[in-house]
Design a protein around this motif. Structure first.
Motif, mmCIF file in Angstrom:
data_model
loop_
_atom_site.group_PDB
_atom_site.id
_atom_site.type_symbol
_atom_site.label_atom_id
_atom_site.label_comp_id
_atom_site.label_asym_id
_atom_site.label_seq_id
_atom_site.Cartn_x
_atom_site.Cartn_y
_atom_site.Cartn_z
ATOM 1 N N GLY A 172 0.797 -1.228 0.000
ATOM 2 C CA GLY A 172 0.000 0.000 0.000
ATOM 3 C C GLY A 172 0.827 1.275 0.000
ATOM 4 N N ASN A 173 2.030 1.226 -0.547
ATOM 5 C CA ASN A 173 2.899 2.411 -0.596
ATOM 6 C C ASN A 173 3.372 2.690 -2.027
ATOM 7 O OD1 ASN A 173 4.497 0.134 -0.777
ATOM 8 N ND2 ASN A 173 6.158 0.967 0.468
ATOM 9 N N MET A 174 2.437 2.673 -2.976
ATOM 10 C CA MET A 174 2.794 2.827 -4.378
ATOM 11 C C MET A 174 3.454 4.168 -4.665
ATOM 12 S SD MET A 174 0.445 2.323 -7.803
ATOM 13 C CE MET A 174 0.152 0.595 -7.439
ATOM 14 N N ASP A 175 3.019 5.228 -3.983
ATOM 15 C CA ASP A 175 3.615 6.553 -4.222
ATOM 16 C C ASP A 175 5.096 6.564 -3.845
ATOM 17 O OD1 ASP A 175 2.912 6.188 -1.567
ATOM 18 O OD2 ASP A 175 2.606 8.340 -1.197
ATOM 19 N N THR A 176 5.434 5.929 -2.716
ATOM 20 C CA THR A 176 6.832 5.888 -2.262
ATOM 21 C C THR A 176 7.694 5.033 -3.186
ATOM 22 O OG1 THR A 176 6.090 6.130 0.019
ATOM 23 C CG2 THR A 176 8.345 5.369 -0.318
ATOM 24 N N VAL A 177 7.178 3.856 -3.538
ATOM 25 C CA VAL A 177 7.927 2.951 -4.410
ATOM 26 C C VAL A 177 8.113 3.568 -5.796
ATOM 27 C CG1 VAL A 177 7.870 0.719 -5.589
ATOM 28 C CG2 VAL A 177 7.240 0.873 -3.176
ATOM 29 N N ALA A 178 7.079 4.229 -6.303
ATOM 30 C CA ALA A 178 7.184 4.886 -7.611
ATOM 31 C C ALA A 178 8.241 5.991 -7.580
ATOM 32 C CB ALA A 178 5.831 5.457 -8.030
ATOM 33 N N ALA A 179 8.313 6.714 -6.465
ATOM 34 C CA ALA A 179 9.340 7.757 -6.326
ATOM 35 C C ALA A 179 10.735 7.138 -6.300
ATOM 36 C CB ALA A 179 9.097 8.553 -5.040
ATOM 37 N N ASP A 180 10.869 5.995 -5.614
ATOM 38 C CA ASP A 180 12.157 5.287 -5.586
ATOM 39 C C ASP A 180 12.556 4.826 -6.991
ATOM 40 O OD1 ASP A 180 12.295 5.645 -2.861
ATOM 41 O OD2 ASP A 180 11.516 3.643 -2.371
ATOM 42 N N MET A 181 11.581 4.326 -7.744
ATOM 43 C CA MET A 181 11.848 3.873 -9.108
ATOM 44 C C MET A 181 12.228 5.049 -10.022
ATOM 45 S SD MET A 181 11.638 0.551 -9.737
ATOM 46 C CE MET A 181 12.882 0.637 -8.437
ATOM 47 N N ALA A 182 11.614 6.200 -9.773
ATOM 48 C CA ALA A 182 11.964 7.389 -10.551
ATOM 49 C C ALA A 182 13.426 7.760 -10.328
ATOM 50 C CB ALA A 182 11.057 8.558 -10.164
ATOM 51 N N GLU A 183 13.858 7.678 -9.067
ATOM 52 C CA GLU A 183 15.247 7.985 -8.726
ATOM 53 C C GLU A 183 16.188 6.928 -9.307
ATOM 54 O OE1 GLU A 183 18.417 10.083 -6.997
ATOM 55 O OE2 GLU A 183 16.323 10.626 -7.345
ATOM 56 N N TYR A 184 15.768 5.665 -9.227
ATOM 57 C CA TYR A 184 16.581 4.554 -9.730
ATOM 58 C C TYR A 184 16.838 4.705 -11.226
ATOM 59 C CZ TYR A 184 17.810 -0.223 -11.144
ATOM 60 O OH TYR A 184 18.436 -1.309 -11.691
ATOM 61 N N TYR A 185 15.774 4.899 -12.000
ATOM 62 C CA TYR A 185 15.931 4.980 -13.453
ATOM 63 C C TYR A 185 16.550 6.304 -13.896
ATOM 64 C CZ TYR A 185 13.478 0.590 -14.018
ATOM 65 O OH TYR A 185 13.148 -0.737 -13.979
ATOM 66 N N SER A 186 16.409 7.319 -13.066
ATOM 67 C CA SER A 186 17.090 8.579 -13.353
ATOM 68 C C SER A 186 18.606 8.396 -13.261
ATOM 69 C CB SER A 186 16.631 9.663 -12.368
ATOM 70 O OG SER A 186 17.333 10.863 -12.580
ATOM 71 N N LYS A 187 19.058 7.674 -12.216
ATOM 72 C CA LYS A 187 20.486 7.394 -12.063
ATOM 73 C C LYS A 187 20.993 6.503 -13.195
ATOM 74 C CE LYS A 187 20.861 7.832 -7.028
ATOM 75 N NZ LYS A 187 21.121 7.126 -5.741
ATOM 76 N N GLU A 188 20.182 5.516 -13.573
ATOM 77 C CA GLU A 188 20.575 4.616 -14.663
ATOM 78 C C GLU A 188 20.719 5.384 -15.972
ATOM 79 O OE1 GLU A 188 18.277 1.206 -17.045
ATOM 80 O OE2 GLU A 188 18.794 0.597 -15.003
#
Length: 400
Positions: free
Chosen positions: A136-152
Protein backbone atom coordinates in the motif's frame (compact mmCIF):
# COMPACT_ATOMS: atom_id res chain seq x y z
CA UNK A 1 9.43 -14.96 -23.96
CA UNK A 2 5.68 -15.65 -23.79
CA UNK A 3 2.89 -14.03 -21.80
CA UNK A 4 0.83 -16.35 -19.59
CA UNK A 5 -2.53 -15.80 -17.93
CA UNK A 6 -2.39 -17.65 -14.63
CA UNK A 7 -4.31 -18.59 -11.50
CA UNK A 8 -2.38 -19.17 -8.30
CA UNK A 9 -2.76 -19.46 -4.53
CA UNK A 10 -0.53 -18.50 -1.62
CA UNK A 11 0.16 -20.50 1.55
CA UNK A 12 -2.97 -19.04 3.22
CA UNK A 13 -5.13 -20.24 0.34
CA UNK A 14 -5.79 -16.77 -1.08
CA UNK A 15 -6.40 -16.86 -4.84
CA UNK A 16 -4.57 -14.68 -7.35
CA UNK A 17 -4.95 -14.22 -11.09
CA UNK A 18 -3.11 -12.14 -13.64
CA UNK A 19 -0.56 -12.32 -16.40
CA UNK A 20 3.21 -12.63 -16.40
CA UNK A 21 6.03 -12.97 -18.91
CA UNK A 22 7.98 -16.23 -18.74
CA UNK A 23 10.17 -18.38 -20.95
CA UNK A 24 8.03 -21.47 -20.22
CA UNK A 25 5.32 -22.68 -17.88
CA UNK A 26 8.04 -24.08 -15.61
CA UNK A 27 9.70 -20.66 -15.53
CA UNK A 28 6.32 -19.15 -14.62
CA UNK A 29 5.97 -21.68 -11.81
CA UNK A 30 9.42 -20.72 -10.44
CA UNK A 31 8.67 -16.99 -10.62
CA UNK A 32 5.40 -17.40 -8.75
CA UNK A 33 7.05 -19.72 -6.22
CA UNK A 34 9.71 -17.08 -5.50
CA UNK A 35 6.83 -14.67 -4.84
CA UNK A 36 5.23 -17.07 -2.35
CA UNK A 37 2.51 -18.27 -4.74
CA UNK A 38 1.75 -21.67 -6.22
CA UNK A 39 0.59 -22.10 -9.80
CA UNK A 40 -2.88 -23.64 -10.28
CA UNK A 41 -3.55 -22.99 -13.95
CA UNK A 42 -1.68 -21.27 -16.79
CA UNK A 43 -2.55 -20.42 -20.38
CA UNK A 44 -0.26 -18.84 -22.93
CA UNK A 45 -1.69 -15.70 -24.51
CA UNK A 46 -1.47 -15.35 -28.25
CA UNK A 47 -1.42 -12.13 -30.17
CA UNK A 48 0.56 -8.95 -30.37
CA UNK A 49 3.17 -8.61 -27.64
CA UNK A 50 5.38 -5.56 -27.39
CA UNK A 51 9.09 -6.16 -27.24
CA UNK A 52 10.65 -2.67 -27.38
CA UNK A 53 11.57 -1.60 -23.85
CA UNK A 54 10.98 1.93 -22.62
CA UNK A 55 14.18 3.94 -22.13
CA UNK A 56 15.36 4.58 -18.59
CA UNK A 57 14.52 8.30 -18.80
CA UNK A 58 10.93 7.54 -19.89
CA UNK A 59 10.52 5.01 -17.07
CA UNK A 60 11.83 7.62 -14.65
CA UNK A 61 9.37 10.22 -15.94
CA UNK A 62 6.44 7.77 -15.78
CA UNK A 63 7.35 6.75 -12.21
CA UNK A 64 7.80 10.34 -11.07
CA UNK A 65 4.43 11.45 -12.47
CA UNK A 66 2.69 8.40 -11.00
CA UNK A 67 4.22 9.06 -7.58
CA UNK A 68 3.22 12.73 -7.52
CA UNK A 69 -0.35 12.09 -8.66
CA UNK A 70 -1.02 9.23 -6.21
CA UNK A 71 0.60 11.18 -3.36
CA UNK A 72 -1.79 14.04 -4.15
CA UNK A 73 -4.73 11.70 -3.49
CA UNK A 74 -5.66 11.01 -7.12
CA UNK A 75 -6.92 7.51 -7.91
CA UNK A 76 -4.74 5.16 -9.94
CA UNK A 77 -7.13 5.15 -12.91
CA UNK A 78 -7.26 8.94 -13.04
CA UNK A 79 -3.48 9.19 -12.59
CA UNK A 80 -2.90 6.84 -15.53
CA UNK A 81 -5.40 8.79 -17.64
CA UNK A 82 -3.59 12.07 -16.90
CA UNK A 83 -0.22 10.50 -17.78
CA UNK A 84 -1.56 8.98 -21.02
CA UNK A 85 -3.06 12.32 -22.11
CA UNK A 86 0.20 14.23 -21.64
CA UNK A 87 0.87 16.10 -24.89
CA UNK A 88 4.66 15.88 -24.50
CA UNK A 89 4.88 12.09 -24.89
CA UNK A 90 5.31 10.28 -28.21
CA UNK A 91 2.36 8.45 -29.86
CA UNK A 92 3.92 5.00 -29.28
CA UNK A 93 4.39 5.79 -25.60
CA UNK A 94 0.85 7.14 -25.33
CA UNK A 95 -0.46 3.90 -26.83
CA UNK A 96 1.35 1.89 -24.15
CA UNK A 97 -0.05 3.98 -21.29
CA UNK A 98 -3.54 3.87 -22.80
CA UNK A 99 -3.45 0.07 -22.91
CA UNK A 100 -2.22 -0.06 -19.29
CA UNK A 101 -5.09 2.26 -18.30
CA UNK A 102 -7.59 0.08 -20.20
CA UNK A 103 -6.44 -3.07 -18.38
CA UNK A 104 -6.56 -1.37 -14.97
CA UNK A 105 -10.09 -0.15 -15.67
CA UNK A 106 -11.07 -3.75 -16.40
CA UNK A 107 -10.00 -4.74 -12.89
CA UNK A 108 -6.41 -5.79 -13.49
CA UNK A 109 -3.72 -4.74 -11.00
CA UNK A 110 -1.15 -2.22 -12.21
CA UNK A 111 1.68 -4.78 -12.08
CA UNK A 112 -0.31 -7.24 -14.20
CA UNK A 113 -1.29 -4.46 -16.61
CA UNK A 114 2.38 -3.54 -17.00
CA UNK A 115 3.28 -7.19 -17.52
CA UNK A 116 0.67 -7.37 -20.31
CA UNK A 117 2.86 -5.03 -22.36
CA UNK A 118 5.47 -7.71 -23.05
CA UNK A 119 9.04 -6.51 -22.55
CA UNK A 120 8.09 -2.81 -22.52
CA UNK A 121 8.50 -2.58 -18.75
CA UNK A 122 11.46 -4.38 -17.08
CA UNK A 123 10.84 -7.14 -14.53
CA UNK A 124 12.39 -5.00 -11.81
CA UNK A 125 9.79 -2.27 -12.33
CA UNK A 126 6.87 -4.73 -12.52
CA UNK A 127 7.92 -6.53 -9.33
CA UNK A 128 8.43 -3.26 -7.47
CA UNK A 129 4.91 -2.18 -8.43
CA UNK A 130 3.58 -5.60 -7.32
CA UNK A 131 5.25 -5.22 -3.92
CA UNK A 132 3.81 -1.70 -3.54
CA UNK A 133 0.31 -3.02 -4.24
CA UNK A 134 0.69 -5.49 -1.36
CA UNK A 135 2.24 -2.93 0.99
CA UNK A 136 0.00 0.00 0.00
CA UNK A 137 2.90 2.41 -0.60
CA UNK A 138 2.79 2.83 -4.38
CA UNK A 139 3.61 6.55 -4.22
CA UNK A 140 6.83 5.89 -2.26
CA UNK A 141 7.93 2.95 -4.41
CA UNK A 142 7.18 4.89 -7.61
CA UNK A 143 9.34 7.76 -6.33
CA UNK A 144 12.16 5.29 -5.59
CA UNK A 145 11.85 3.87 -9.11
CA UNK A 146 11.96 7.39 -10.55
CA UNK A 147 15.25 7.98 -8.73
CA UNK A 148 16.58 4.55 -9.73
CA UNK A 149 15.93 4.98 -13.45
CA UNK A 150 17.09 8.58 -13.35
CA UNK A 151 20.49 7.39 -12.06
CA UNK A 152 20.58 4.62 -14.66
CA UNK A 153 19.84 7.12 -17.43
CA UNK A 154 22.56 9.49 -16.21
CA UNK A 155 25.07 6.64 -16.11
CA UNK A 156 24.11 5.54 -19.64
CA UNK A 157 24.43 9.11 -20.89
CA UNK A 158 27.81 9.43 -19.21
CA UNK A 159 29.02 6.28 -20.97
CA UNK A 160 27.75 7.57 -24.34
CA UNK A 161 29.26 11.04 -23.90
CA UNK A 162 32.55 9.55 -22.67
CA UNK A 163 32.77 7.39 -25.80
CA UNK A 164 32.11 10.28 -28.21
CA UNK A 165 35.75 11.32 -28.55
CA UNK A 166 37.11 7.76 -29.00
CA UNK A 167 34.44 7.12 -31.66
CA UNK A 168 35.37 10.31 -33.51
CA UNK A 169 39.03 9.37 -33.29
CA UNK A 170 38.27 5.88 -34.60
CA UNK A 171 36.36 7.28 -37.59
CA UNK A 172 39.19 9.74 -38.21
CA UNK A 173 41.73 6.87 -38.31
CA UNK A 174 39.65 5.03 -40.91
CA UNK A 175 39.15 8.19 -43.03
CA UNK A 176 42.87 9.06 -42.93
CA UNK A 177 43.86 5.54 -44.00
CA UNK A 178 41.30 5.54 -46.84
CA UNK A 179 42.47 8.93 -48.13
CA UNK A 180 46.15 7.94 -48.00
CA UNK A 181 45.56 4.50 -49.56
CA UNK A 182 43.07 5.59 -52.19
CA UNK A 183 44.31 9.02 -53.25
CA UNK A 184 47.81 9.84 -51.94
CA UNK A 185 49.79 6.64 -52.52
CA UNK A 186 48.62 6.14 -56.15
CA UNK A 187 50.58 9.33 -56.96
CA UNK A 188 53.78 7.39 -56.24
CA UNK A 189 52.98 4.51 -58.64
CA UNK A 190 54.97 5.95 -61.55
CA UNK A 191 57.94 6.75 -59.32
CA UNK A 192 58.09 3.29 -57.72
CA UNK A 193 57.58 1.59 -61.10
CA UNK A 194 60.95 3.00 -62.27
CA UNK A 195 62.82 1.41 -59.36
CA UNK A 196 64.42 -2.00 -59.82
CA UNK A 197 63.42 -3.31 -56.40
CA UNK A 198 61.23 -2.14 -53.53
CA UNK A 199 61.38 -2.92 -49.79
CA UNK A 200 58.86 -5.50 -48.51
CA UNK A 201 56.96 -2.83 -46.53
CA UNK A 202 56.53 -0.69 -49.66
CA UNK A 203 55.29 -3.67 -51.71
CA UNK A 204 52.72 -4.51 -49.03
CA UNK A 205 51.61 -0.88 -48.79
CA UNK A 206 51.26 -0.39 -52.55
CA UNK A 207 49.39 -3.69 -52.84
CA UNK A 208 46.91 -2.50 -50.20
CA UNK A 209 46.63 0.87 -51.91
CA UNK A 210 45.85 -0.77 -55.26
CA UNK A 211 43.22 -2.96 -53.59
CA UNK A 212 41.54 0.01 -51.87
CA UNK A 213 41.60 2.05 -55.09
CA UNK A 214 40.13 -0.59 -57.41
CA UNK A 215 38.19 -2.96 -55.12
CA UNK A 216 36.87 -0.66 -52.39
CA UNK A 217 33.43 -2.27 -52.66
CA UNK A 218 34.90 -5.60 -51.51
CA UNK A 219 36.14 -3.89 -48.33
CA UNK A 220 32.71 -2.41 -47.61
CA UNK A 221 30.99 -5.73 -48.23
CA UNK A 222 33.53 -7.58 -46.07
CA UNK A 223 33.11 -5.05 -43.25
CA UNK A 224 29.32 -5.46 -43.29
CA UNK A 225 29.57 -9.27 -43.39
CA UNK A 226 32.14 -9.26 -40.57
CA UNK A 227 29.92 -7.00 -38.44
CA UNK A 228 26.86 -9.23 -38.93
CA UNK A 229 28.93 -12.39 -38.34
CA UNK A 230 30.34 -11.02 -35.08
CA UNK A 231 26.84 -10.01 -33.92
CA UNK A 232 25.58 -13.53 -34.59
CA UNK A 233 28.61 -15.23 -33.03
CA UNK A 234 28.50 -13.14 -29.84
CA UNK A 235 24.75 -13.76 -29.51
CA UNK A 236 25.45 -17.49 -29.07
CA UNK A 237 25.07 -18.12 -25.29
CA UNK A 238 28.28 -20.16 -24.98
CA UNK A 239 30.37 -17.57 -26.84
CA UNK A 240 28.79 -14.69 -24.92
CA UNK A 241 29.52 -16.52 -21.66
CA UNK A 242 33.25 -16.81 -22.39
CA UNK A 243 33.42 -13.26 -23.78
CA UNK A 244 31.83 -11.89 -20.60
CA UNK A 245 34.14 -14.03 -18.47
CA UNK A 246 37.21 -12.71 -20.30
CA UNK A 247 35.90 -9.16 -19.95
CA UNK A 248 36.12 -9.15 -16.14
CA UNK A 249 39.53 -10.88 -16.09
CA UNK A 250 41.31 -8.48 -18.44
CA UNK A 251 44.28 -6.63 -16.95
CA UNK A 252 43.27 -3.22 -15.55
CA UNK A 253 40.03 -2.99 -17.59
CA UNK A 254 38.64 -6.09 -15.85
CA UNK A 255 38.75 -4.44 -12.42
CA UNK A 256 36.95 -1.37 -13.76
CA UNK A 257 34.25 -3.53 -15.36
CA UNK A 258 33.74 -5.32 -12.02
CA UNK A 259 33.06 -1.98 -10.34
CA UNK A 260 30.41 -1.11 -12.93
CA UNK A 261 28.68 -4.50 -12.66
CA UNK A 262 28.77 -4.37 -8.86
CA UNK A 263 27.21 -0.90 -8.93
CA UNK A 264 24.31 -2.07 -11.14
CA UNK A 265 23.62 -5.08 -8.93
CA UNK A 266 23.91 -3.16 -5.65
CA UNK A 267 21.57 -0.41 -6.82
CA UNK A 268 18.92 -2.92 -7.95
CA UNK A 269 19.24 -5.10 -4.84
CA UNK A 270 18.92 -2.12 -2.48
CA UNK A 271 15.77 -0.90 -4.29
CA UNK A 272 14.12 -4.33 -4.17
CA UNK A 273 15.07 -5.17 -0.58
CA UNK A 274 13.98 -1.77 0.76
CA UNK A 275 10.56 -2.42 -0.85
CA UNK A 276 10.11 -5.48 1.38
CA UNK A 277 10.68 -8.15 -1.26
CA UNK A 278 12.21 -11.42 -0.05
CA UNK A 279 15.96 -11.72 -0.54
CA UNK A 280 15.64 -14.76 -2.84
CA UNK A 281 13.24 -12.91 -5.13
CA UNK A 282 15.52 -9.86 -4.97
CA UNK A 283 18.45 -11.93 -6.19
CA UNK A 284 16.40 -13.57 -8.97
CA UNK A 285 15.40 -10.15 -10.32
CA UNK A 286 18.63 -8.26 -9.62
CA UNK A 287 20.79 -10.73 -11.55
CA UNK A 288 18.97 -9.84 -14.80
CA UNK A 289 20.10 -6.20 -14.54
CA UNK A 290 23.85 -6.90 -14.28
CA UNK A 291 24.54 -7.21 -18.01
CA UNK A 292 27.15 -9.98 -17.79
CA UNK A 293 26.07 -13.57 -18.53
CA UNK A 294 29.09 -15.07 -16.73
CA UNK A 295 28.20 -13.34 -13.46
CA UNK A 296 24.49 -14.12 -13.90
CA UNK A 297 25.25 -17.84 -14.38
CA UNK A 298 26.61 -18.02 -10.82
CA UNK A 299 23.34 -16.93 -9.21
CA UNK A 300 21.68 -20.35 -9.29
CA UNK A 301 24.38 -21.62 -6.92
CA UNK A 302 24.15 -18.42 -4.87
CA UNK A 303 20.38 -18.74 -4.40
CA UNK A 304 20.70 -22.47 -3.61
CA UNK A 305 23.35 -21.78 -0.95
CA UNK A 306 21.20 -19.10 0.72
CA UNK A 307 18.21 -21.49 0.73
CA UNK A 308 20.41 -24.02 2.52
CA UNK A 309 21.21 -21.51 5.28
CA UNK A 310 24.29 -19.65 4.06
CA UNK A 311 24.45 -15.91 4.66
CA UNK A 312 24.06 -13.45 1.79
CA UNK A 313 27.51 -11.96 2.38
CA UNK A 314 29.19 -15.38 2.21
CA UNK A 315 27.34 -16.22 -1.01
CA UNK A 316 28.18 -12.88 -2.65
CA UNK A 317 31.84 -13.28 -1.68
CA UNK A 318 31.96 -16.42 -3.87
CA UNK A 319 30.60 -14.63 -6.96
CA UNK A 320 33.40 -14.04 -9.43
CA UNK A 321 32.73 -10.61 -10.91
CA UNK A 322 31.81 -8.48 -7.87
CA UNK A 323 34.18 -6.36 -5.81
CA UNK A 324 34.95 -7.57 -2.27
CA UNK A 325 33.56 -4.31 -0.91
CA UNK A 326 30.02 -5.51 -1.67
CA UNK A 327 30.21 -8.70 0.44
CA UNK A 328 32.05 -6.87 3.25
CA UNK A 329 29.36 -4.18 3.46
CA UNK A 330 26.55 -6.76 3.35
CA UNK A 331 28.26 -8.70 6.17
CA UNK A 332 28.29 -5.56 8.34
CA UNK A 333 24.58 -5.07 7.59
CA UNK A 334 23.80 -8.66 8.58
CA UNK A 335 25.76 -8.42 11.82
CA UNK A 336 24.21 -5.09 12.87
CA UNK A 337 20.69 -5.91 11.66
CA UNK A 338 20.68 -2.94 9.26
CA UNK A 339 21.01 -4.71 5.91
CA UNK A 340 18.59 -2.35 4.16
CA UNK A 341 20.53 0.81 5.08
CA UNK A 342 23.89 -0.82 4.31
CA UNK A 343 22.64 -1.87 0.85
CA UNK A 344 21.56 1.70 0.14
CA UNK A 345 24.96 2.93 1.36
CA UNK A 346 26.96 0.52 -0.82
CA UNK A 347 24.70 1.28 -3.81
CA UNK A 348 25.42 5.03 -3.53
CA UNK A 349 29.13 4.37 -3.04
CA UNK A 350 29.35 1.98 -5.99
CA UNK A 351 27.45 4.44 -8.21
CA UNK A 352 30.15 7.01 -7.50
CA UNK A 353 32.95 4.51 -8.07
CA UNK A 354 31.39 3.31 -11.34
CA UNK A 355 31.46 6.88 -12.70
CA UNK A 356 35.16 7.08 -11.82
CA UNK A 357 35.73 3.67 -13.46
CA UNK A 358 34.08 4.84 -16.69
CA UNK A 359 36.29 7.92 -16.72
CA UNK A 360 39.41 5.77 -16.22
CA UNK A 361 38.46 3.39 -19.04
CA UNK A 362 37.99 6.28 -21.46
CA UNK A 363 41.22 7.95 -20.32
CA UNK A 364 43.06 4.69 -21.17
CA UNK A 365 41.28 4.22 -24.49
CA UNK A 366 42.07 7.66 -25.92
CA UNK A 367 45.91 7.44 -25.82
CA UNK A 368 45.72 3.83 -27.05
CA UNK A 369 43.85 4.95 -30.18
CA UNK A 370 46.30 7.80 -30.72
CA UNK A 371 49.16 5.27 -30.55
CA UNK A 372 47.36 3.06 -33.11
CA UNK A 373 46.95 6.04 -35.43
CA UNK A 374 50.61 7.01 -34.99
CA UNK A 375 51.76 3.44 -35.79
CA UNK A 376 49.64 3.31 -38.98
CA UNK A 377 50.80 6.71 -40.22
CA UNK A 378 54.40 5.93 -39.22
CA UNK A 379 54.36 2.66 -41.17
CA UNK A 380 53.03 4.44 -44.25
CA UNK A 381 55.68 7.17 -44.03
CA UNK A 382 58.52 4.66 -43.62
CA UNK A 383 57.24 2.51 -46.49
CA UNK A 384 57.09 5.56 -48.79
CA UNK A 385 60.31 7.28 -47.74
CA UNK A 386 62.51 4.14 -47.55
CA UNK A 387 62.67 3.41 -51.34
CA UNK A 388 63.01 7.11 -52.19
CA UNK A 389 65.87 7.49 -49.74
CA UNK A 390 67.44 4.30 -51.12
CA UNK A 391 67.28 5.60 -54.70
CA UNK A 392 68.94 8.87 -53.66
CA UNK A 393 71.76 6.91 -52.03
CA UNK A 394 72.22 4.88 -55.22
CA UNK A 395 72.37 8.05 -57.32
CA UNK A 396 74.85 9.64 -54.93
CA UNK A 397 77.00 6.48 -55.00
CA UNK A 398 77.06 6.32 -58.81
CA UNK A 399 77.96 10.02 -59.10
CA UNK A 400 80.72 9.60 -56.56
Amino acid sequence: MATYRYKAKDEQGKSFSGSMNAVSEQDLHEKLKNDGKYLIEAKEQKGKVRSKRLRADRLSEFSRNLSKLIKAGITLVKALRIISEDESIKPQEREIYTEVLKNVRQGMTLSDALSEQGDTFPNLFINMMRSSENAGNMDTVAADMAEYYSKEHKLNQKVKSSMTYPKILGVLIVVVVIVIMGFVLPQFDSLFAQMESLPAATKILMGLSDFVQHKWYVLIFSAVVLYIALKIIFSIPKVKYYKDKFEIHMPVMGKLRKVIYTARFARTLSSLYSAGISILTCLSIAKTTIGNSYIESQFDDLIASIRSGETLSTGLDKVDGFTKKLSSTVMVGEETGSLDSMLISIADQMDYESEIAIGKMVSMLEPLMIVVMAVIVGFIMIAVIQPIYGSYQSIAGSVG
